[in-house]
Design a protein around this motif. Sequence first.
Motif, mmCIF file in Angstrom:
data_model
loop_
_atom_site.group_PDB
_atom_site.id
_atom_site.type_symbol
_atom_site.label_atom_id
_atom_site.label_comp_id
_atom_site.label_asym_id
_atom_site.label_seq_id
_atom_site.Cartn_x
_atom_site.Cartn_y
_atom_site.Cartn_z
ATOM 1 N N GLN A 123 0.824 -1.204 0.000
ATOM 2 C CA GLN A 123 0.000 0.000 0.000
ATOM 3 C C GLN A 123 0.864 1.262 0.000
ATOM 4 N N ILE A 124 0.514 2.148 -0.931
ATOM 5 C CA ILE A 124 1.292 3.380 -1.089
ATOM 6 C C ILE A 124 0.360 4.565 -0.831
ATOM 7 N N ARG A 125 0.865 5.506 -0.039
ATOM 8 C CA ARG A 125 0.080 6.722 0.184
ATOM 9 C C ARG A 125 0.874 7.911 -0.341
ATOM 10 N N ILE A 126 0.206 8.739 -1.110
ATOM 11 C CA ILE A 126 0.889 9.882 -1.722
ATOM 12 C C ILE A 126 0.294 11.172 -1.171
ATOM 13 N N HIS A 127 1.173 12.011 -0.633
ATOM 14 C CA HIS A 127 0.737 13.309 -0.116
ATOM 15 C C HIS A 127 1.265 14.408 -1.009
ATOM 16 N N GLY A 128 0.426 15.389 -1.266
ATOM 17 C CA GLY A 128 0.888 16.531 -2.047
ATOM 18 C C GLY A 128 -0.119 17.645 -1.963
ATOM 19 N N ARG A 129 -0.048 18.530 -2.926
ATOM 20 C CA ARG A 129 -0.993 19.642 -2.935
ATOM 21 C C ARG A 129 -1.754 19.659 -4.258
ATOM 22 N N GLY A 130 -2.970 20.199 -4.199
ATOM 23 C CA GLY A 130 -3.799 20.293 -5.394
ATOM 24 C C GLY A 130 -3.029 20.977 -6.510
ATOM 25 N N PRO A 147 -9.582 3.635 3.137
ATOM 26 C CA PRO A 147 -8.386 4.425 2.857
ATOM 27 C C PRO A 147 -7.164 3.725 3.440
ATOM 28 N N ILE A 148 -5.997 4.049 2.942
ATOM 29 C CA ILE A 148 -4.792 3.375 3.430
ATOM 30 C C ILE A 148 -4.334 4.043 4.721
ATOM 31 N N MET A 149 -4.449 3.297 5.809
ATOM 32 C CA MET A 149 -4.092 3.842 7.116
ATOM 33 C C MET A 149 -2.711 3.396 7.560
ATOM 34 N N HIS A 150 -2.238 2.282 6.972
ATOM 35 C CA HIS A 150 -0.913 1.770 7.331
ATOM 36 C C HIS A 150 -0.113 1.533 6.070
ATOM 37 N N PRO A 151 0.409 2.601 5.489
ATOM 38 C CA PRO A 151 1.081 2.458 4.196
ATOM 39 C C PRO A 151 2.405 1.702 4.306
ATOM 40 N N ASP A 152 2.712 0.972 3.249
ATOM 41 C CA ASP A 152 4.025 0.345 3.157
ATOM 42 C C ASP A 152 5.010 1.321 2.542
ATOM 43 N N ALA A 153 4.468 2.311 1.867
ATOM 44 C CA ALA A 153 5.341 3.322 1.289
ATOM 45 C C ALA A 153 4.621 4.654 1.281
ATOM 46 N N LEU A 154 5.430 5.687 1.425
ATOM 47 C CA LEU A 154 4.887 7.033 1.484
ATOM 48 C C LEU A 154 5.613 7.847 0.422
ATOM 49 N N ILE A 155 4.855 8.555 -0.413
ATOM 50 C CA ILE A 155 5.490 9.477 -1.355
ATOM 51 C C ILE A 155 5.020 10.875 -0.978
ATOM 52 N N ILE A 156 5.967 11.753 -0.697
ATOM 53 C CA ILE A 156 5.604 13.107 -0.290
ATOM 54 C C ILE A 156 6.024 14.067 -1.379
ATOM 55 N N GLN A 157 5.014 14.617 -2.042
ATOM 56 C CA GLN A 157 5.295 15.475 -3.197
ATOM 57 C C GLN A 157 5.672 16.886 -2.790
ATOM 58 N N ASP A 158 5.289 17.272 -1.576
ATOM 59 C CA ASP A 158 5.597 18.632 -1.131
ATOM 60 C C ASP A 158 6.070 18.583 0.317
ATOM 61 N N PRO A 159 7.375 18.821 0.544
ATOM 62 C CA PRO A 159 7.910 18.685 1.900
ATOM 63 C C PRO A 159 7.336 19.699 2.888
ATOM 64 N N THR A 160 6.710 20.770 2.402
ATOM 65 C CA THR A 160 6.123 21.732 3.353
ATOM 66 C C THR A 160 4.953 21.096 4.102
ATOM 67 N N GLN A 171 -0.513 19.420 -8.089
ATOM 68 C CA GLN A 171 0.779 18.740 -8.223
ATOM 69 C C GLN A 171 0.663 17.384 -8.900
ATOM 70 N N GLY A 172 -0.537 16.986 -9.242
ATOM 71 C CA GLY A 172 -0.700 15.685 -9.883
ATOM 72 C C GLY A 172 -0.630 14.517 -8.919
ATOM 73 N N VAL A 173 -1.108 14.726 -7.705
ATOM 74 C CA VAL A 173 -1.067 13.671 -6.694
ATOM 75 C C VAL A 173 -1.953 12.489 -7.116
ATOM 76 N N VAL A 174 -3.156 12.830 -7.558
ATOM 77 C CA VAL A 174 -4.096 11.774 -7.946
ATOM 78 C C VAL A 174 -3.587 11.060 -9.198
ATOM 79 N N SER A 175 -3.084 11.848 -10.150
ATOM 80 C CA SER A 175 -2.527 11.232 -11.372
ATOM 81 C C SER A 175 -1.375 10.307 -11.026
ATOM 82 N N ALA A 176 -0.577 10.685 -10.035
ATOM 83 C CA ALA A 176 0.563 9.846 -9.669
ATOM 84 C C ALA A 176 0.077 8.477 -9.210
ATOM 85 N N ALA A 177 -0.940 8.470 -8.352
ATOM 86 C CA ALA A 177 -1.475 7.193 -7.880
ATOM 87 C C ALA A 177 -2.041 6.391 -9.051
#
Lengths: 325, 410, 210
Positions: C27-34, C87-100, C36-42
């Motif tokens: 399970q991968i969870r991707i965080h970013g901002r509107g 929703p993924i509550m315990h991700p095996d991987a995290l992708i953070i698109q925006d470090p802020t 940035q293509g967060v949804v497209s990335a998934a």
Amino acid sequence: MTFQPVKFYQTGTFTVGNRLLPAETRSVQANMRRTNSLNSGHRACQGCGEALGARYAIDAAMHATENRLIAANATGCLEVFSTPYPETSWQIPWIHSLFGNAAAVATGIAAALKVKGRSDVRVIAQGGDGGTTDIGFACLSGMFERNDDVLYICYDNEAYMNTGVQRSSATPPAARTATTTLGNSFNQGKNLPWIAMAHGIPYVATATIAELRDLEAKVERAMHVRGARYLHIFVSCPLGWGHPADQSIRIARLAKETGLFPVFEAEHGEVTSVSKIRKKLPVTDYLKPQRRFAHLFSPEVRTDLIARIQEGADRNVRKFGLIEN
Amino acid sequence: MLKQIEGSRAVAEAVALCRPEVICAYPISPQTHIVEALGEIVSSGRLAPCEFVNVESEFAAMSVAIGASAAGARAYTATASQGLLYMAEALFNASGLGLPIVMTVANRAIGAPINIWNDHTDTMSQRDCGWIQLFAENNQEALDLHVIAFRLAEELSLPVMVCMDGFILTHAYERVDVPDQAQVDAYLPPFNPRQILDPAEPVSIGAMVGPEAFMEVRYLAHAKQSQALSLIPRWAGAFRQAFGREAGGLARSYRTEEAETIVVALGSVLGTLKDTVDELRESGGRIGVLGVSCFRPWPFAAVREALAGAQRVVVVEKGMAVGVGGIVSNNVRTAISTRPIPVYDVVAGLGGRPITKASLAAVLQRAMTDDLELTTFLDLDRALVEKVLRKEREVRRSGPIAEQVLKLKG
Amino acid sequence: MAALSKVALICVKTTAAAASRMTLVFQIRIHGRGGQGVVSAAEMLSIAAFNEGKHAQAFPSFGSERTGAPVVAYCRLDEREIRVREPIMHPDALIIQDPTLLHQVDVFAGLSPSAYILINTTRSFEELGVADFVRGFQPERLCTVPANELALKHVGRPVPSAALLGGFAALSGLVSLESVAQAIRSKFSGRLAEGNVAAAAAAFKHAQAN
Ligand SMILES: Cc1ncc(C[n+]2csc(CCOP(=O)(O)OP(=O)(O)O)c2C)c(N)n1
Ligand code: SF4
Ligand SMILES: [Mg+2]
């Protein structure tokens, strides 16, 4: 469909159309092969202007389309009196869906005909003033804006008649209805033909049941145009307005001759022709015979209100150039 | 052909394969991607002839579909939530007239408070409008159900709603098998209407019917919808033969062999439930799942049969009748009314609240030991609700409810 | 770092539950901002996995995705059909698109020390102030990629999602760079596609060297 020649008893009268005229200039109603689209036997009141207007309009549309016509009808007197279960007066393919969606249903029919390549079959939608200016307004405007190939006919009897004469946004100032028992207020009004013109649609016209040849001609003209078209017919209602049944046509003529109901045509938002007033009459001539305006004349004469109504008529005369100069 | 695409795209592809002749579109989240994709398919010329009508409201969308269907065209539209309510009057009209319109509903909550996320309140509110209602468990089924829906609608001359969970399915990318045109054409013959507006043979559609015959007309609507109970399994069977996979049907059981507890649900939550039940089975729980695919008509016999061995039933549903409790659960009770077993109702996932395996497992474990109230609200913040209620008792002008809840939550 | 220690506490509690998961879903969870293509990335990640014959499920967190607002998207990969919809509550991987987002949103919620973390940044974990949090993590599973810079160079705009997928392919080895490129080409076309493919390839290289 098959045709039954119709017998006329009122030969030579205004209603039927003068059969002594040359064939090309005769009215559709004078034609022995008229379709009688809204057949006799329906349950309208005596002297119903809506029934008269619809019969002329639809027969003319049938004539113009060589009988290839489909109609969508809004809820209202016309729908109710024409289809008392298990009978129907309609000799044409006809659908009633709801009070407020006739224009949209017609759009759907037109879309279906288009996909099926039936450009020969034409579509009309029709409804009362309530179904047009109030509840059906959004669907109507949508149909105009998309310029769908539909002729929408509004039979304006200036109130919700089917439910017992309540006020609509087409009810004129001072008129008494079941929900304006002291007389309707003087609002800004809602001039649907004008609003239709604002959509820039190819054809908008008004007519009355007092000039049926004019009405037929306008329907014919409308049917020779593609796209959204709007015809607003002034139809008297003896029951709702409180006048004798045999006065329907006279009342309609007075509405035009006083300037209260301008009769005109417009193309793409521009007025192209106006039916002139033959001899301008005061609005009291129109108001007096109708019980819905009785409170303007007794117990005292409300000159103030009558003057305001007269002002409105005069404004129409100026705005549309209703008088020959 | 296998594809990894969005649920909305999958549905649009399926609808296009069904060759609708008139499509009416009015946007509302989370339905938008479906009509956008269809618009694109139509303008590319891939679906022709087809009229794509951009209408001014959902009321018009359904009305245009009514006109088109009555004039003999295969008509389709899609909506959700407020849009479904906005067309409510026309929904009854379409079914009353017997017009085989197919509509996708991307299930979404109803406001106020306005909420764009998923639950079943929208379609549940229209459960008695005379439309057949089919619920999709995943995107493959959402796709497949549309093909079945047109077949069923036209066979019966009744409108069909395909309900798919908004966002959870409509916006999820997953693997789907998109059939080819020949397969769909073989399953779905051209529309042969029972009634048509045709100048060559004029009829009046929608005439007024008085007390002398209205009962009969309504009875016929009931009888016709009930016919779907035998047609739906037949068309599901034909679908399996033609496409080689399960879709539709009335209801489907999962691990109900020797199950003492059977969980009933509709839609995408079935996937999470199946995983949860697998885990409960692993630890010795005798529990299974019954997925109801056809909610209207209500499959009394199929549900009764599927629940015959159960000692208790848990209904997990994404909607409720305010002042009553569960809606699906009440239907379940009527199906098994001759057997005095408890039917627990778990209202869950309202307005997009995630339904987690952990919460489901906890509530199901309690149900399995009959340690559950008849109606439970999954993951409800009870303390918060109590606070609001207390404040309302104490302060007259307590303010807007949603604002209070948000404040206390924050 | 009070907030972070609280997160860490939650993690300890949840790893046990995570370990007992029966399926081998990743399970991968991707965080970013509107924007940035967060949804497209998934979505693209799910397509890349699909291209390799895996089952994949991608879905957004369904917020009102206005430009700049925090957005979350999820992706599950499995060898068998994925049925769960939570929703993924315990991700095996995290992708953070925006470090802020690191100090605004609880991006690490439910993360176990065995998880992969990929951050779009030119800085290090220390510089980002999360060194304490990742102390128990496996260093080879922690990675940073300057995805904005790579995107600027290859696409002309700071759209980091494709580059991050390239980085993720290198970091996790779950999908190949070829599959990622194929997925990018199924979402974009023409020069935009090629630019993004180039950014992904550059990020792949960067992550491998990392
Ligand atoms: C949604 C809805 N609201 C109200 C009604 C009740 N209703 C039926 S006909 C009608 C009045 C029709 O008035 P109008 O359109 O002016 O036609 P008329 O009867 O005057 O010819 C009303 C209010 C209805 N059928 N549907
Ligand atoms: S009430 Fe008026 S409109 Fe209705 S049928 Fe009678 S006369 Fe005609
Ligand atoms: Mg009226």
